[in-house]
Motif scaffolding. Sequence first.
Motif, mmCIF file in Angstrom:
data_model
loop_
_atom_site.group_PDB
_atom_site.id
_atom_site.type_symbol
_atom_site.label_atom_id
_atom_site.label_comp_id
_atom_site.label_asym_id
_atom_site.label_seq_id
_atom_site.Cartn_x
_atom_site.Cartn_y
_atom_site.Cartn_z
ATOM 1 N N LEU A 1 7.137 23.073 77.244
ATOM 2 C CA LEU A 1 7.640 22.880 75.888
ATOM 3 C C LEU A 1 7.708 24.240 75.214
ATOM 4 O O LEU A 1 6.807 25.062 75.362
ATOM 5 C CB LEU A 1 6.712 21.977 75.079
ATOM 6 C CG LEU A 1 6.699 20.502 75.419
ATOM 7 C CD1 LEU A 1 5.645 19.781 74.586
ATOM 8 C CD2 LEU A 1 8.052 19.875 75.198
ATOM 9 N N TYR A 2 8.755 24.456 74.487
ATOM 10 C CA TYR A 2 8.914 25.695 73.742
ATOM 11 C C TYR A 2 8.966 25.376 72.258
ATOM 12 O O TYR A 2 9.437 24.317 71.859
ATOM 13 C CB TYR A 2 10.212 26.409 74.151
ATOM 14 C CG TYR A 2 10.176 26.919 75.564
ATOM 15 C CD1 TYR A 2 9.649 28.166 75.856
ATOM 16 C CD2 TYR A 2 10.663 26.140 76.602
ATOM 17 C CE1 TYR A 2 9.610 28.631 77.161
ATOM 18 C CE2 TYR A 2 10.634 26.596 77.911
ATOM 19 C CZ TYR A 2 10.105 27.843 78.180
ATOM 20 O OH TYR A 2 10.066 28.296 79.473
ATOM 21 N N ALA A 3 8.469 26.323 71.468
ATOM 22 C CA ALA A 3 8.515 26.196 70.012
ATOM 23 C C ALA A 3 9.317 27.368 69.475
ATOM 24 O O ALA A 3 9.018 28.526 69.775
ATOM 25 C CB ALA A 3 7.108 26.208 69.433
ATOM 26 N N LEU A 4 10.344 27.058 68.722
ATOM 27 C CA LEU A 4 11.221 28.068 68.152
ATOM 28 C C LEU A 4 11.156 27.955 66.635
ATOM 29 O O LEU A 4 11.515 26.916 66.068
ATOM 30 C CB LEU A 4 12.658 27.842 68.640
ATOM 31 C CG LEU A 4 13.749 28.721 68.057
ATOM 32 C CD1 LEU A 4 13.531 30.173 68.467
ATOM 33 C CD2 LEU A 4 15.105 28.230 68.526
ATOM 34 N N ARG A 5 10.682 29.006 66.006
ATOM 35 C CA ARG A 5 10.587 28.982 64.544
ATOM 36 C C ARG A 5 11.973 29.182 63.940
ATOM 37 O O ARG A 5 12.697 30.098 64.307
ATOM 38 C CB ARG A 5 9.657 30.078 64.034
ATOM 39 C CG ARG A 5 9.528 30.069 62.526
ATOM 40 C CD ARG A 5 8.664 31.159 62.030
ATOM 41 N NE ARG A 5 7.284 30.767 62.278
ATOM 42 C CZ ARG A 5 6.254 31.532 61.971
ATOM 43 N NH1 ARG A 5 6.429 32.713 61.450
ATOM 44 N NH2 ARG A 5 5.042 31.113 62.205
ATOM 45 N N VAL A 6 12.321 28.286 63.018
ATOM 46 C CA VAL A 6 13.594 28.360 62.324
ATOM 47 C C VAL A 6 13.276 28.517 60.840
ATOM 48 O O VAL A 6 12.654 27.642 60.243
ATOM 49 C CB VAL A 6 14.435 27.078 62.549
ATOM 50 C CG1 VAL A 6 15.764 27.177 61.822
ATOM 51 C CG2 VAL A 6 14.641 26.835 64.038
ATOM 52 N N MET A 7 13.687 29.598 60.287
ATOM 53 C CA MET A 7 13.330 29.946 58.924
ATOM 54 C C MET A 7 11.802 29.999 58.832
ATOM 55 O O MET A 7 11.128 30.182 59.827
ATOM 56 C CB MET A 7 13.986 28.993 57.938
ATOM 57 C CG MET A 7 15.507 29.035 58.073
ATOM 58 S SD MET A 7 16.546 28.042 56.983
ATOM 59 C CE MET A 7 15.599 26.760 56.329
ATOM 60 N N ARG A 8 11.247 29.821 57.685
ATOM 61 C CA ARG A 8 9.790 29.896 57.550
ATOM 62 C C ARG A 8 9.124 28.534 57.679
ATOM 63 O O ARG A 8 7.986 28.442 58.077
ATOM 64 C CB ARG A 8 9.403 30.508 56.208
ATOM 65 C CG ARG A 8 9.755 31.941 56.104
ATOM 66 C CD ARG A 8 9.318 32.482 54.770
ATOM 67 N NE ARG A 8 9.847 33.814 54.585
ATOM 68 C CZ ARG A 8 9.130 34.822 54.173
ATOM 69 N NH1 ARG A 8 7.866 34.662 53.890
ATOM 70 N NH2 ARG A 8 9.680 36.001 54.033
ATOM 71 N N LYS A 9 9.858 27.488 57.333
ATOM 72 C CA LYS A 9 9.250 26.164 57.248
ATOM 73 C C LYS A 9 9.326 25.343 58.520
ATOM 74 O O LYS A 9 8.494 24.483 58.745
ATOM 75 C CB LYS A 9 9.938 25.349 56.151
ATOM 76 C CG LYS A 9 9.549 25.680 54.763
ATOM 77 C CD LYS A 9 10.191 24.664 53.841
ATOM 78 C CE LYS A 9 9.672 24.780 52.435
ATOM 79 N NZ LYS A 9 10.302 23.781 51.574
#
Length: 71
Positions: free
Chosen positions: A8-16
């Motif tokens: 599983l990957y986590a990709l931050r999109v914007m700050r929230k």
Amino acid sequence: MSRYDLSLYALRVMRKFIVILTIDEDPIFGQVIFTLFRVVKHDDFGKACQDIAQSLYQQVVHDDLDIAQVS
């Protein structure tokens, strides 16, 4: 490598927001497959990962039972 290896990957999109996804290579068709599981707020990330893992684990157990019944 077992057929149930999963990253599983986590990709931050914007700050929230965080996008939880998998990235798989399909050598037979020469393509990369992105599977989007959820887009969550940063505070909900831990719970979302637990829910996804539990859902995937139940699917693996179900698939194993189907294979065992056929054997």
